[in-house]
Motif scaffolding. Structure first.
Motif, mmCIF file in Angstrom:
data_model
loop_
_atom_site.group_PDB
_atom_site.id
_atom_site.type_symbol
_atom_site.label_atom_id
_atom_site.label_comp_id
_atom_site.label_asym_id
_atom_site.label_seq_id
_atom_site.Cartn_x
_atom_site.Cartn_y
_atom_site.Cartn_z
ATOM 1 N N THR A 103 0.566 -1.113 5.779
ATOM 2 C CA THR A 103 -0.585 -0.395 6.332
ATOM 3 C C THR A 103 -1.644 -1.357 6.854
ATOM 4 O O THR A 103 -2.131 -1.192 7.979
ATOM 5 C CB THR A 103 -1.195 0.561 5.276
ATOM 6 N N ASP B 110 3.247 3.076 4.124
ATOM 7 C CA ASP B 110 2.491 2.938 2.880
ATOM 8 C C ASP B 110 3.341 2.287 1.786
ATOM 9 O O ASP B 110 2.933 1.306 1.164
ATOM 10 C CB ASP B 110 1.989 4.320 2.433
ATOM 11 N N ALA C 124 -1.656 8.049 14.269
ATOM 12 C CA ALA C 124 -0.408 8.640 13.765
ATOM 13 C C ALA C 124 -0.701 9.776 12.787
ATOM 14 O O ALA C 124 -0.047 10.819 12.819
ATOM 15 C CB ALA C 124 0.461 7.571 13.112
ATOM 16 N N VAL C 125 -1.705 9.586 11.920
ATOM 17 C CA VAL C 125 -2.104 10.646 10.977
ATOM 18 C C VAL C 125 -2.548 11.873 11.758
ATOM 19 O O VAL C 125 -2.125 13.003 11.483
ATOM 20 C CB VAL C 125 -3.230 10.157 10.035
ATOM 21 N N LYS D 112 -3.050 -1.808 10.653
ATOM 22 C CA LYS D 112 -4.454 -1.490 10.904
ATOM 23 C C LYS D 112 -5.233 -2.709 11.424
ATOM 24 O O LYS D 112 -6.349 -2.576 11.871
ATOM 25 C CB LYS D 112 -5.128 -0.960 9.628
ATOM 26 N N LYS E 89 4.580 12.003 9.434
ATOM 27 C CA LYS E 89 4.338 11.960 7.984
ATOM 28 C C LYS E 89 5.317 11.030 7.257
ATOM 29 O O LYS E 89 4.917 10.242 6.405
ATOM 30 C CB LYS E 89 4.406 13.367 7.395
ATOM 31 N N VAL F 282 -2.707 3.630 12.765
ATOM 32 C CA VAL F 282 -2.452 4.475 11.595
ATOM 33 C C VAL F 282 -3.229 5.791 11.704
ATOM 34 O O VAL F 282 -2.661 6.877 11.511
ATOM 35 C CB VAL F 282 -2.795 3.728 10.289
ATOM 36 N N LEU G 57 4.542 7.372 8.135
ATOM 37 C CA LEU G 57 3.330 6.920 7.442
ATOM 38 C C LEU G 57 3.604 6.675 5.960
ATOM 39 O O LEU G 57 3.096 5.716 5.377
ATOM 40 C CB LEU G 57 2.197 7.928 7.634
ATOM 41 N N LYS G 58 4.436 7.521 5.364
ATOM 42 C CA LYS G 58 4.821 7.326 3.964
ATOM 43 C C LYS G 58 5.590 6.007 3.833
ATOM 44 O O LYS G 58 5.355 5.220 2.912
ATOM 45 C CB LYS G 58 5.687 8.507 3.498
#
Length: 139
Positions: free
Chosen positions: A27, A22, A8-9, A31, A15, A5, A18-19
């Motif tokens: 997540t 989430d 990727a950020v 992780k 983006k 994660v 990741l959204k």
């Protein structure tokens, strides 16, 4: 090194993925120690989806969870290994088809455009399309 994660950020072009991770509640899974292999669609790959499809997915956490989990395979599968495989089992429960020819790798219909971004808990392969599990492809 960072986990999947954080990596990727830091990349800056995941983006939407990741959204989706989430919203889908995955997540913590991504992780966790893993290791996992992520077939990560870029923001451009998500932008290629019809806007109403993307909006609909982002509002349906259950469907989104299946799609995100379909981009995650078990284990640390590097490009050398991918080239030897025909398929990989995903966290979603079904398999993705892997095709390797002329030095290029495809996952289902998506091209792998960058391989082997290493993280603390696995590896990221960047793809140019969003993978849809067969059960959701017609929806």
């Amino acid at each position: 090194m960072a986990d999947i994660v954080e990596t990727a950020v830091n990349a800056g072009y995941f983006k939407t993925l990741l959204k989706a991770v989430d919203i889908s509640g995955l997540t913590e899974t991504i992780k966790s120690p893993g290791p996992y292999t992520i077939f990560a669609p870029t923001d451009d790959a998500f932008a290629n989806l019809p806007q109403e499809t993307l909006d609909s997915l982002l509002q349906n956490s259950e469907k989104l969870k299946r799609i995100v989990a379909y981009h995650v395979a078990f284990g640390d599968v590097r490009s050398d290994d991918l080239a030897q495989l025909d398929e990989a089992e995903t966290v979603e429960g079904s398999v993705v088809a892997i095709e390797s020819s002329n030095g290029k790798i495809k996952v289902n219909d998506a091209n792998v455009i960058k391989t082997d971004i290493l993280t603390d808990n696995g590896v990221i392969h960047v793809i140019d399309g969003v993978l849809m599990p067969a059960i959701l492809a017609g929806h």
